[in-house]
Write an enzyme that holds these catalytic residues in place. Structure first.
Site, short mmCIF file in Angstrom:
data_model
loop_
_atom_site.label_atom_id
_atom_site.label_comp_id
_atom_site.label_asym_id
_atom_site.label_seq_id
_atom_site.Cartn_x
_atom_site.Cartn_y
_atom_site.Cartn_z
N TRP A 123 -4.01 -3.23 -0.63
CA TRP A 123 -3.06 -3.53 0.45
C TRP A 123 -3.76 -3.66 1.79
N ARG B 279 30.89 -18.85 15.70
CA ARG B 279 31.49 -18.97 14.36
C ARG B 279 32.97 -18.57 14.39
N GLN C 108 37.03 -6.55 15.75
CA GLN C 108 36.53 -5.22 16.13
C GLN C 108 35.32 -4.79 15.28
N GLU D 97 1.39 2.14 7.65
CA GLU D 97 1.10 3.04 8.79
C GLU D 97 1.86 4.35 8.66
N GLY D 98 2.09 4.79 7.42
CA GLY D 98 2.85 6.00 7.16
C GLY D 98 4.29 5.65 6.91
N ASP E 175 9.37 8.47 5.34
CA ASP E 175 9.45 9.88 4.89
C ASP E 175 8.19 10.66 5.25
P1 TGC Z 1 -4.05 16.56 7.92
O1 TGC Z 1 -4.54 17.93 7.64
O2 TGC Z 1 -2.69 16.37 8.46
O3 TGC Z 1 -5.06 15.82 8.89
C1 TGC Z 1 -6.46 15.75 8.63
C2 TGC Z 1 -7.19 15.79 9.96
O4 TGC Z 1 -6.76 14.68 10.77
C3 TGC Z 1 -6.13 15.15 12.00
N1 TGC Z 1 -5.02 14.24 12.27
C4 TGC Z 1 -5.03 13.32 13.23
N2 TGC Z 1 -5.97 13.05 14.15
C5 TGC Z 1 -5.70 12.04 15.01
N3 TGC Z 1 -4.57 11.31 14.97
C6 TGC Z 1 -3.61 11.54 14.04
N4 TGC Z 1 -2.52 10.80 13.98
C7 TGC Z 1 -3.83 12.60 13.11
N5 TGC Z 1 -3.13 13.11 12.08
C8 TGC Z 1 -3.85 14.13 11.58
C9 TGC Z 1 -5.72 16.57 11.69
O5 TGC Z 1 -5.62 17.32 12.87
C10 TGC Z 1 -6.85 17.04 10.79
O6 TGC Z 1 -7.97 17.28 11.62
P2 TGC Z 1 -9.05 18.39 11.20
O7 TGC Z 1 -10.03 18.36 12.32
O8 TGC Z 1 -8.27 19.68 11.10
O9 TGC Z 1 -9.62 17.96 9.88
O10 TGC Z 1 -4.28 15.75 6.59
P3 TGC Z 1 -3.35 15.57 5.36
O11 TGC Z 1 -4.21 15.14 4.22
O12 TGC Z 1 -2.43 16.73 5.19
O13 TGC Z 1 -2.58 14.27 5.92
C11 TGC Z 1 -1.37 13.99 5.63
C12 TGC Z 1 -0.83 12.84 6.50
C13 TGC Z 1 0.47 12.47 5.89
C14 TGC Z 1 -0.59 13.32 7.92
C15 TGC Z 1 -1.75 11.63 6.67
O14 TGC Z 1 -2.70 11.53 5.73
C16 TGC Z 1 -1.02 10.32 6.89
O15 TGC Z 1 -0.79 9.95 8.02
N6 TGC Z 1 -0.64 9.55 5.80
C17 TGC Z 1 -0.11 8.20 5.94
C18 TGC Z 1 -1.18 7.21 5.58
C19 TGC Z 1 -1.15 6.00 6.45
O16 TGC Z 1 -0.49 5.94 7.48
N7 TGC Z 1 -1.92 5.01 6.07
C20 TGC Z 1 -2.03 3.81 6.84
C21 TGC Z 1 -3.10 2.91 6.29
S1 TGC Z 1 -3.53 1.61 7.41
C22 TGC Z 1 -2.20 0.60 7.40
O17 TGC Z 1 -1.20 0.83 6.83
C23 TGC Z 1 -2.36 -0.64 8.19
S2 TGC Z 1 -1.01 -1.68 8.22
C24 TGC Z 1 -1.25 -2.31 9.77
C25 TGC Z 1 -0.51 -3.48 10.10
O18 TGC Z 1 -0.57 -4.51 9.37
O19 TGC Z 1 0.17 -3.46 11.16
P1 FAD Z 2 2.92 5.98 -1.93
O1 FAD Z 2 2.05 6.87 -1.09
O2 FAD Z 2 2.65 5.91 -3.39
O3 FAD Z 2 4.43 6.42 -1.68
C1 FAD Z 2 5.49 5.98 -2.55
C2 FAD Z 2 6.76 6.73 -2.13
O4 FAD Z 2 6.56 8.13 -2.27
C3 FAD Z 2 7.14 6.49 -0.66
O5 FAD Z 2 8.53 6.43 -0.56
C4 FAD Z 2 6.63 7.73 0.04
O6 FAD Z 2 7.35 8.02 1.24
C5 FAD Z 2 6.87 8.78 -1.04
N1 FAD Z 2 6.00 9.95 -0.86
C6 FAD Z 2 4.64 10.02 -0.97
N2 FAD Z 2 4.21 11.25 -0.71
C7 FAD Z 2 5.31 12.00 -0.41
C8 FAD Z 2 5.52 13.35 -0.03
N3 FAD Z 2 4.50 14.21 0.13
N4 FAD Z 2 6.81 13.76 0.17
C9 FAD Z 2 7.84 12.89 0.04
N5 FAD Z 2 7.70 11.60 -0.29
C10 FAD Z 2 6.45 11.15 -0.52
N6 FAD Z 2 -3.48 0.00 4.26
C11 FAD Z 2 -4.71 -0.09 4.84
O7 FAD Z 2 -5.54 0.81 4.72
N7 FAD Z 2 -5.05 -1.18 5.59
C12 FAD Z 2 -4.19 -2.22 5.78
O8 FAD Z 2 -4.52 -3.20 6.48
C13 FAD Z 2 -2.90 -2.16 5.17
N8 FAD Z 2 -2.02 -3.21 5.28
C14 FAD Z 2 -0.86 -3.19 4.58
C15 FAD Z 2 -0.05 -4.32 4.58
C16 FAD Z 2 1.13 -4.34 3.85
C17 FAD Z 2 1.98 -5.56 3.82
C18 FAD Z 2 1.53 -3.19 3.13
C19 FAD Z 2 2.83 -3.17 2.36
C20 FAD Z 2 0.73 -2.06 3.11
C21 FAD Z 2 -0.47 -2.06 3.83
N9 FAD Z 2 -1.34 -0.95 3.79
C22 FAD Z 2 -2.58 -1.01 4.40
C23 FAD Z 2 -1.05 0.19 2.91
C24 FAD Z 2 0.00 1.16 3.48
O9 FAD Z 2 -0.52 1.94 4.51
C25 FAD Z 2 0.49 2.03 2.31
O10 FAD Z 2 1.27 1.18 1.49
C26 FAD Z 2 1.31 3.21 2.77
O11 FAD Z 2 0.49 4.16 3.42
C27 FAD Z 2 2.06 3.89 1.60
O12 FAD Z 2 1.22 4.08 0.52
P2 FAD Z 2 1.71 3.60 -0.99
O13 FAD Z 2 2.19 2.21 -0.86
O14 FAD Z 2 0.57 3.88 -1.89
O15 FAD Z 2 2.94 4.51 -1.30
#
Ligand code: TGC
Ligand code: FAD
Length: 387
Positions: free
Chosen positions: A163, A270, A281, A365-366, A369
């Site tokens: 992804w 429309r 309403q 980006e998370g 949930d």
């Molecule tokens: P956790 O213990 O919470 O955190 C690990 C370490 O990271 C620190 N931290 C942060 N630091 C800076 N900014 C933040 N937002 C931070 N959040 C956490 C935290 O303080 C800790 O630091 P240290 O020094 O104690 O080690 O780790 P966890 O494994 O329990 O994490 C859980 C969780 C859910 C918070 C995290 O992993 C998460 O955010 N999951 C969501 C994954 C996600 O957002 N993936 C995105 C992939 S990139 C993408 O989707 C691009 S799409 C872009 C586009 O097309 O627009």
């Molecule tokens: P999963 O983590 O498998 O989650 C599936 C379901 O389970 C979700 O409803 C979730 O909320 C739920 N779930 C998971 N854990 C828990 C929990 N602890 N408690 C309750 N519910 C939970 N990633 C990159 O690194 N770089 C990119 O450029 C990037 N671009 C993207 C572009 C697109 C179009 C898309 C769709 C995704 C992209 N992503 C990228 C990935 C994106 O960040 C992930 O899809 C996202 O973080 C969710 O991961 P997953 O799809 O594996 O879902």
């Protein structure tokens, strides 16, 4: 062009912020809108816009060095709002290139790495990606399995990512992997690195105007100088996500406003039962809900970036804004589609495209949930992620 501003947000912006927003709006109107429907149908991004957006200063415009635009965080948000008003895929390009890849190299790279990679990325002449998510690890990136094993003056990368926006065409890939000590590090994989291969994901119904790839690293050798020296631990990639999530919290307001304005105009024109449907309403209730939630989202986004500018915002506050504003935009798109009746399912109107795009924005980006649990952990002190 007028735009939804029920509470006079305009008055809270500086001249520079208004100018940045208007520049982005003009770009969208003059250079993007006519491209969207054909590109969306074809499932393609108009690649010539990548350097054009660099020229206009749309990548990480809040940064002050390396040719970035030196604007406020609010101006950054306003630019993202105008891009996403056109299509979430356009804003996504700016998020991946700017808030994720450029941000990672800027925050964690050496001066030599800055000089080597940032100018070409900021100008948009070179394309970047940010590879964190894996096939088996999305919401829990800390569980990543990709490994960077030290071998003399090199690292050998093995693993896969999924992804990833633009991974198949990126000149500069910011890849997150665990080193021999099990710590997360950032590694730059350059174009045509042996052992790297990528494939675009087909069949997407959402974010069609964006390239999304999966990729593999098989004994992919990269030189030691391609490791970002200041990135140590999961907090490094997560800190980049914070910048991109701010852009999303603002960006989705653009998509919501486009849906609202389309629905309002359609409802006024429309007629059913001998009068405009805007007079019913139940239709007014939907339009007022949209206006109300967009206005709240605007105030939330503005307050967030003002706090960032003052240095007082916490990542959990960014999570709350991402969560609320994407939810709001999805609901607006859904209500707008409803108001358009059958016309709402065609791409003659932008609403169904925004609705489908926002499904991705709600997940990446998370997920909604995951942000609930990030904020829940903050207010209760109990970590729902701990096993
Ligand atoms: P956790 O213990 O919470 O955190 C690990 C370490 O990271 C620190 N931290 C942060 N630091 C800076 N900014 C933040 N937002 C931070 N959040 C956490 C935290 O303080 C800790 O630091 P240290 O020094 O104690 O080690 O780790 P966890 O494994 O329990 O994490 C859980 C969780 C859910 C918070 C995290 O992993 C998460 O955010 N999951 C969501 C994954 C996600 O957002 N993936 C995105 C992939 S990139 C993408 O989707 C691009 S799409 C872009 C586009 O097309 O627009
Ligand atoms: P999963 O983590 O498998 O989650 C599936 C379901 O389970 C979700 O409803 C979730 O909320 C739920 N779930 C998971 N854990 C828990 C929990 N602890 N408690 C309750 N519910 C939970 N990633 C990159 O690194 N770089 C990119 O450029 C990037 N671009 C993207 C572009 C697109 C179009 C898309 C769709 C995704 C992209 N992503 C990228 C990935 C994106 O960040 C992930 O899809 C996202 O973080 C969710 O991961 P997953 O799809 O594996 O879902």
């Amino acid at each position: 062009m007028t735009s939804l501003d029920y509470y006079g947000i305009e008055e809270l912006l500086s001249d520079e912020e208004r100018a940045a927003r208007d520049r982005a709006r003009r770009f969208v109107q003059e250079e993007v809108l006519s491209e969207i429907v054909p590109c969306h149908r074809a499932g393609k991004f108009p690649e010539h816009l990548t350097p054009r957006m660099g020229k206009l200063g749309f990548y990480a415009p809040y940064l002050k060095e390396h040719g970035c635009a030196r604007l406020s965080d609010t101006a950054y948000g306003l630019i993202m709002q105008e891009l996403e008003r056109a299509d979430s895929g356009l804003r996504s390009l700016a998020s991946v290139q700017g808030a994720l890849a450029i941000q990672a190299i800027h925050s964690f790279g050496s001066p030599e790495q800055h000089a080597r990679w940032l100018p070409g990325l900021v100008s948009g002449e070179r394309v970047a990606c940010f590879a964190l998510t894996e096939h088996g690890h999305g919401s829990d990136p800390g569980g990543m399995e990709t490994r960077a094993k030290r071998n003399g003056d090199n690292y050998i990368l093995n693993g896969s990512k999924c992804w990833i926006g633009n991974a198949s065409i990126a000149d500069v890939k910011v890849v997150w992997a665990k080193d021999d000590d099990g710590r997360v590090g950032g590694f730059i994989v350059e174009k045509d690195a042996p052992g790297f291969r990528a494939r675009d994901i087909e069949g997407k119904f959402s974010l069609r105007m964006s390239r999304t790839s999966e990729c593999w690293f098989e004994n992919c050798r990269i030189p030691e100088e391609n490791r970002l020296p200041k990135a140590s631990g999961l907090s490094a990639p997560l800190s980049c996500l914070s910048h991109a999530r701010v852009g999303i919290a603002w960006g989705v307001i653009g998509a919501a406003v486009d849906c609202y304005e389309t629905a309002l105009s359609y409802a006024k024109g429309r007629e059913q039962f001998g009068r405009p449907i805007a007079g019913f309403q139940l239709v007014q209730q939907k339009l007022v809900w949209m206006l109300q939630e967009i206005t709240k989202a605007q105030l939330l986004a503005l307050r967030l970036t003002r706090m960032i500018e003052a240095g007082s915002a916490r990542p959990v506050q960014i999570s709350l804004a991402k969560r609320n504003n994407v939810w709001m935009a999805l609901k607006c798109a859904r209500k707008a589609r409803d108001i358009l009746g059958a016309a709402g399912i065609t791409d003659r109107y932008p609403v169904i495209r925004h609705l489908m795009n926002l499904e991705s924005v709600s997940t990446y980006e998370g997920t909604h949930d995951i942000h609930t649990l990030i904020v829940g952990r903050d207010i209760t002190g109990v970590d729902a992620f701990a096993g």
